[in-house]
Design a protein around this motif. Structure first.
Motif, PDB file in Angstrom:
ATOM      1  N   LEU A  18      -5.367   7.191 -18.596  1.00  0.00           N
ATOM      2  CA  LEU A  18      -6.518   6.293 -18.700  1.00  0.00           C
ATOM      3  C   LEU A  18      -7.826   7.086 -18.695  1.00  0.00           C
ATOM      4  CD1 LEU A  18      -5.564   3.295 -16.380  1.00  0.00           C
ATOM      5  CD2 LEU A  18      -5.569   3.367 -18.873  1.00  0.00           C
ATOM      6  N   ARG A  19      -7.892   8.099 -17.858  1.00  0.00           N
ATOM      7  CA  ARG A  19      -9.095   8.938 -17.829  1.00  0.00           C
ATOM      8  C   ARG A  19      -9.302   9.627 -19.169  1.00  0.00           C
ATOM      9  NH1 ARG A  19      -7.629  11.359 -11.979  1.00  0.00           N
ATOM     10  NH2 ARG A  19      -8.777   9.849 -10.680  1.00  0.00           N
ATOM     11  N   GLY A  20      -8.221  10.063 -19.801  1.00  0.00           N
ATOM     12  CA  GLY A  20      -8.304  10.750 -21.087  1.00  0.00           C
ATOM     13  C   GLY A  20      -8.687   9.838 -22.234  1.00  0.00           C
ATOM     14  N   ASN A  21      -8.453   8.535 -22.075  1.00  0.00           N
ATOM     15  CA  ASN A  21      -8.754   7.573 -23.136  1.00  0.00           C
ATOM     16  C   ASN A  21     -10.122   6.938 -22.981  1.00  0.00           C
ATOM     17  OD1 ASN A  21      -6.332   7.979 -24.437  1.00  0.00           O
ATOM     18  ND2 ASN A  21      -5.292   6.358 -23.324  1.00  0.00           N
ATOM     19  N   ASP A  54       0.950   3.287 -12.359  1.00  0.00           N
ATOM     20  CA  ASP A  54       2.068   3.386 -11.418  1.00  0.00           C
ATOM     21  C   ASP A  54       2.187   4.778 -10.826  1.00  0.00           C
ATOM     22  OD1 ASP A  54       2.945   0.720 -11.640  1.00  0.00           O
ATOM     23  OD2 ASP A  54       4.078   1.181 -13.455  1.00  0.00           O
ATOM     24  N   VAL A  55       1.923   5.792 -11.642  1.00  0.00           N
ATOM     25  CA  VAL A  55       2.046   7.188 -11.223  1.00  0.00           C
ATOM     26  C   VAL A  55       0.770   7.935 -11.617  1.00  0.00           C
ATOM     27  CG1 VAL A  55       4.592   7.188 -11.386  1.00  0.00           C
ATOM     28  CG2 VAL A  55       3.218   7.817 -13.383  1.00  0.00           C
ATOM     29  N   PRO A  56       0.510   9.107 -11.026  1.00  0.00           N
ATOM     30  CA  PRO A  56      -0.712   9.846 -11.359  1.00  0.00           C
ATOM     31  C   PRO A  56      -0.895  10.103 -12.854  1.00  0.00           C
ATOM     32  CG  PRO A  56       0.242  10.744  -9.370  1.00  0.00           C
ATOM     33  CD  PRO A  56       1.236   9.740  -9.908  1.00  0.00           C
ATOM     34  N   ALA A  57       0.187  10.299 -13.592  1.00  0.00           N
ATOM     35  CA  ALA A  57       0.066  10.541 -15.036  1.00  0.00           C
ATOM     36  C   ALA A  57      -0.544   9.336 -15.753  1.00  0.00           C
ATOM     37  CB  ALA A  57       1.426  10.882 -15.632  1.00  0.00           C
ATOM     38  N   ASP A  58      -0.271   8.122 -15.260  1.00  0.00           N
ATOM     39  CA  ASP A  58      -0.873   6.920 -15.865  1.00  0.00           C
ATOM     40  C   ASP A  58      -2.389   6.948 -15.710  1.00  0.00           C
ATOM     41  OD1 ASP A  58       1.709   5.952 -16.417  1.00  0.00           O
ATOM     42  OD2 ASP A  58       1.762   4.739 -14.576  1.00  0.00           O
ATOM     43  N   LEU A  59      -2.846   7.319 -14.523  1.00  0.00           N
ATOM     44  CA  LEU A  59      -4.282   7.398 -14.286  1.00  0.00           C
ATOM     45  C   LEU A  59      -4.902   8.509 -15.132  1.00  0.00           C
ATOM     46  CD1 LEU A  59      -6.747   6.342 -12.810  1.00  0.00           C
ATOM     47  CD2 LEU A  59      -6.167   7.840 -10.890  1.00  0.00           C
ATOM     48  N   ALA A  60      -4.226   9.639 -15.246  1.00  0.00           N
ATOM     49  CA  ALA A  60      -4.734  10.738 -16.076  1.00  0.00           C
ATOM     50  C   ALA A  60      -4.852  10.299 -17.525  1.00  0.00           C
ATOM     51  CB  ALA A  60      -3.816  11.952 -15.956  1.00  0.00           C
ATOM     52  N   LEU A  98     -11.715   6.218 -11.085  1.00  0.00           N
ATOM     53  CA  LEU A  98     -11.734   6.130 -12.536  1.00  0.00           C
ATOM     54  C   LEU A  98     -13.180   5.836 -12.906  1.00  0.00           C
ATOM     55  CD1 LEU A  98     -10.169   5.967 -15.250  1.00  0.00           C
ATOM     56  CD2 LEU A  98      -9.971   3.503 -14.842  1.00  0.00           C
ATOM     57  N   ASN A  99     -13.764   6.685 -13.692  1.00  0.00           N
ATOM     58  CA  ASN A  99     -15.187   6.547 -14.053  1.00  0.00           C
ATOM     59  C   ASN A  99     -16.085   6.472 -12.823  1.00  0.00           C
ATOM     60  OD1 ASN A  99     -14.432   6.573 -16.708  1.00  0.00           O
ATOM     61  ND2 ASN A  99     -14.625   4.377 -16.996  1.00  0.00           N
ATOM     62  N   GLY A 100     -15.753   7.255 -11.797  1.00  0.00           N
ATOM     63  CA  GLY A 100     -16.613   7.369 -10.639  1.00  0.00           C
ATOM     64  C   GLY A 100     -16.501   6.280  -9.599  1.00  0.00           C
ATOM     65  N   GLU A 101     -15.552   5.385  -9.747  1.00  0.00           N
ATOM     66  CA  GLU A 101     -15.370   4.352  -8.728  1.00  0.00           C
ATOM     67  C   GLU A 101     -13.896   4.048  -8.541  1.00  0.00           C
ATOM     68  OE1 GLU A 101     -17.637   0.938  -9.939  1.00  0.00           O
ATOM     69  OE2 GLU A 101     -16.206   0.375 -11.461  1.00  0.00           O
ATOM     70  N   PRO A 102     -13.528   3.448  -7.404  1.00  0.00           N
ATOM     71  CA  PRO A 102     -12.112   3.165  -7.151  1.00  0.00           C
ATOM     72  C   PRO A 102     -11.490   2.282  -8.238  1.00  0.00           C
ATOM     73  CG  PRO A 102     -13.375   2.898  -5.136  1.00  0.00           C
ATOM     74  CD  PRO A 102     -14.366   3.071  -6.263  1.00  0.00           C
ATOM     75  N   LEU A 103     -10.250   2.568  -8.522  1.00  0.00           N
ATOM     76  CA  LEU A 103      -9.483   1.811  -9.517  1.00  0.00           C
ATOM     77  C   LEU A 103      -9.579   0.310  -9.260  1.00  0.00           C
ATOM     78  CD1 LEU A 103      -7.454   2.443 -11.852  1.00  0.00           C
ATOM     79  CD2 LEU A 103      -5.654   2.290 -10.148  1.00  0.00           C
ATOM     80  N   LEU A 104      -9.464  -0.085  -7.997  1.00  0.00           N
ATOM     81  CA  LEU A 104      -9.520  -1.504  -7.645  1.00  0.00           C
ATOM     82  C   LEU A 104     -10.817  -2.163  -8.090  1.00  0.00           C
ATOM     83  CD1 LEU A 104      -8.429  -4.028  -6.207  1.00  0.00           C
ATOM     84  CD2 LEU A 104      -9.371  -3.097  -4.081  1.00  0.00           C
ATOM     85  N   PHE A 105     -11.920  -1.456  -8.027  1.00  0.00           N
ATOM     86  CA  PHE A 105     -13.215  -2.052  -8.377  1.00  0.00           C
ATOM     87  C   PHE A 105     -13.250  -2.507  -9.836  1.00  0.00           C
ATOM     88  CE2 PHE A 105     -16.125  -0.048  -4.919  1.00  0.00           C
ATOM     89  CZ  PHE A 105     -15.209  -0.399  -3.937  1.00  0.00           C
TER      90      PHE A 105
END
Length: 190
Positions: free
Chosen positions: A184-187, A176-182, A25-32
């Protein structure tokens, strides 16, 4: 007052279908992102409770980032391992590794609000979110949790939990699922 931040990152992400905490997310792991939010809290150190093999990164500066590795995916055991590693801290913030957009100012608001409370948590739209600040009084009750149960049910049963009004829905935004990450990326701004 000595407080620590716990970042819970030991789950297997079965609903996501792959290693979500390493997804970018934004070029780095979600955990970071979660670790960065935890480091912004008024804490002496950050403890990441992680499954074996999860890349945590190299975090220089203060507060320090320590890692506790556990093989269990049970949320209760992750929380208990973090509390055990917090040894002597008068309070512990609980951040979740799959919640990358926690506003950095929230933790300070919780610290000011908790007083003698059992815990403090942000609340937006009538719904509690993260991070949660547990007082040391909560530690024995956390030790009694079992299975894939976090502290939510325990906190809902108590009258001495302080709720801090928040207008930012990011306190609920987890992946929780790939759509959630998508989403967040879109927002993302810009």
């Amino acid at each position: 007052m000595t407080r620590v931040a716990l970042v819970l990152a030991a789950g297997s992400a079965t609903r996501f279908g792959s290693d979500k905490l390493s997804a970018t997310l934004n070029g780095e792991p979600l955990l970071f992102h979660a670790i960065r939010a935890a480091r912004a809290a008024p804490v002496s150190r950050v403890i990441v409770v992680a499954r074996p093999g999860l890349e945590i990164g190299d975090w220089q500066g203060s507060p320090s980032v320590d890692v506790v590795r556990i093989a269990s995916e049970a949320l209760s055991q992750s929380l208990q391992a973090g509390i055990a590693a917090a040894a002597g801290a008068e309070g512990a913030y609980v951040f979740l590794g799959d919640m990358p957009h926690i506003p950095h100012h929230i933790a300070s608001h919780l610290a000011r609000a908790i007083g003698d409370g059992f815990a403090a948590m942000p609340c937006e739209g009538g719904h509690p979110g993260h991070p949660v600040l547990l007082s040391a009084r909560a530690y024995p009750a956390i030790a009694g949790l079992t299975g894939d149960q976090g502290a939510g049910r325990l906190l809902r049963q108590r009258s001495d939990v302080v709720f801090v009004d928040c207008t930012d829905p990011a306190i609920h935004a987890d992946v929780d699922v790939p759509a959630d990450l998508a989403q967040l990326r879109g927002n993302q701004p810009g």
